[in-house]
Design an enzyme around this catalytic site. Structure first.
Site, PDB file in Angstrom:
ATOM      1  CG  PHE A 220     -27.138   3.320  39.825  1.00  0.00           C
ATOM      2  CD1 PHE A 220     -26.326   2.465  40.561  1.00  0.00           C
ATOM      3  CD2 PHE A 220     -28.518   3.163  39.905  1.00  0.00           C
ATOM      4  CE1 PHE A 220     -26.881   1.470  41.354  1.00  0.00           C
ATOM      5  CE2 PHE A 220     -29.080   2.175  40.695  1.00  0.00           C
ATOM      6  CZ  PHE A 220     -28.261   1.330  41.430  1.00  0.00           C
ATOM      7  CG  ASP A 221     -21.414   8.269  36.734  1.00  0.00           C
ATOM      8  OD1 ASP A 221     -21.970   8.802  35.761  1.00  0.00           O
ATOM      9  OD2 ASP A 221     -20.178   8.107  36.813  1.00  0.00           O
ATOM     10  N   GLY A 222     -23.237   6.536  35.175  1.00  0.00           N
ATOM     11  CA  GLY A 222     -23.173   5.513  34.137  1.00  0.00           C
ATOM     12  C   GLY A 222     -21.797   4.888  33.995  1.00  0.00           C
TER      13      GLY A 222
ATOM     14  CG  PHE B 103     -23.895   3.914  44.102  1.00  0.00           C
ATOM     15  CD1 PHE B 103     -23.090   3.373  45.099  1.00  0.00           C
ATOM     16  CD2 PHE B 103     -25.259   3.687  44.165  1.00  0.00           C
ATOM     17  CE1 PHE B 103     -23.633   2.619  46.128  1.00  0.00           C
ATOM     18  CE2 PHE B 103     -25.819   2.935  45.191  1.00  0.00           C
ATOM     19  CZ  PHE B 103     -25.006   2.401  46.176  1.00  0.00           C
TER      20      PHE B 103
ATOM     21  CG  ASP C  17     -16.349   7.093  37.959  1.00  0.00           C
ATOM     22  OD1 ASP C  17     -15.338   7.158  37.223  1.00  0.00           O
ATOM     23  OD2 ASP C  17     -17.408   7.704  37.695  1.00  0.00           O
TER      24      ASP C  17
END
Length: 324
Positions: A166-168, A283, A285
């Protein structure tokens, strides 16, 4: 064929006992392969972690899409009907789904009566006639089935340990900090994060998924299987560990969550690191990072959330006055 009384049973001859054993074993093997296997009972949706996967991510349909685009829907349907007994080739999300099922098998062994497992749902907008081929493909590979982006090249990925990265910001967390970067620059961002280090960030769109993964991980931990846990999670963020990493970790701690690894890249490209850890899905954004992951062979999912999705406003150029 002649009719009449059945022949009288004969005494077995020498060596009959030893010959019967391999014949019985051969017959049993044939029957086992012929008889349908009992499938595990599907969990109730309210008890399970539901994963929806599109058919074009689960299977490769490049040729079928080419026929649809070049020859139209009628030829596309005809082609699918003619090939409905030929399974589709595995697509980019296939190893991800197989890893989910590997986790489910272990959870069912440890907790036979629990429905707290992954429920995999196949989502498709294909023509109804294509349904038979999809079902045949699912049965062929033994799977029960985010819009993802296919990697530019194939990379071997584990099918026994589920790895999710995951990105943060704007993924696990809100886009609060990214908004400050966009509006005021990095220096102001570092000052803000230091001043608010002990204030948890608001949750982002994927926080719930990490929470669900963490809940399933703890089921293995409670059995003394932390090191053998078939689920592994990663935080892969452009934040710097020294200047802004503490707030991310403290936010996860305040939620009662953790990741197995937290990787702070300080603005460096994420693709090379993702190539090393080889997650089933990553993932992010920002399409820049999604594209970087693709180039290095990682299946990446774009999360359309936050300030990074806001189109940049362009100032129209003034036309030069016409020459007199």
């Amino acid at each position: 064929m002649e009719s009449g009384k059945p022949p009288e049973p004969r005494e077995p001859g020498p060596g009959a006992e030893t010959a019967a054993v391999p014949r019985w074993a051969e017959a049993k093997t044939f029957h086992d392969n012929l008889a349908p296997k009992k499938k595990p009972k599907s969990p109730k949706p309210q008890n399970a972690v539901t994963i929806a996967v599109s058919s074009r991510a689960l299977f490769r349909m490049d040729e079928e899409q080419r026929i649809y685009a070049e020859q139209g829907v009628e030829e596309y349907v005809r082609y699918q009907l003619e090939h409905e007994n030929e399974p589709f080739s595995p697509g980019p999300a296939f190893p991800f789904v197989k890893a989910l099922e590997a986790v489910n098998r272990q959870l069912r062994e440890l907790y036979p009566d629990s429905e707290d497992i992954f429920d995999i749902v196949l989502v498709t907008n294909n023509h109804a006639q294509v349904g038979v081929r999809l079902i045949n493909s699912i049965n062929h590979y033994g799977i029960a089935a985010a819009t993802v982006f296919s990697p530019s090249r194939d990379v071997a990925i584990s099918q026994s340990q589920l790895r999710v990265a995951f990105d943060g910001d704007a993924v696990l967390f809100s886009d609060e900090s990214e908004r400050i970067v966009k509006a005021h620059g990095l220096d102001r961002f570092f000052e803000h994060e230091k001043a608010h280090e002990n204030k948890p960030l608001a949750q982002g769109p994927l926080k719930g998924f990490l929470e669900a993964l963490g809940r399933l991980q703890k089921k293995f931990y409670s059995k003394g299987l932390r090191l053998e846990c078939p689920i592994r999670t990663y935080l892969v963020t452009a934040r710097s560990a020294a200047s802004s990493g503490a707030r991310a970790l403290k936010t996860l701690r305040s939620w009662g969550l953790e990741t197995d690894e937290a990787l702070f890249l300080a603005g460096a490209p994420k693709g090379p690191l993702l190539e090393k850890i080889r997650p089933h899905i990553f993932f992010d954004d920002q399409m820049f990072h999604v594209a970087g992951a693709q180039e290095m062979g990682t299946v990446a999912a774009h999360v359309p959330y936050g300030v990074a999705q806001t189109p940049r406003r362009t100032v129209p150029m003034k036309q030069a006055p016409a020459a007199q």
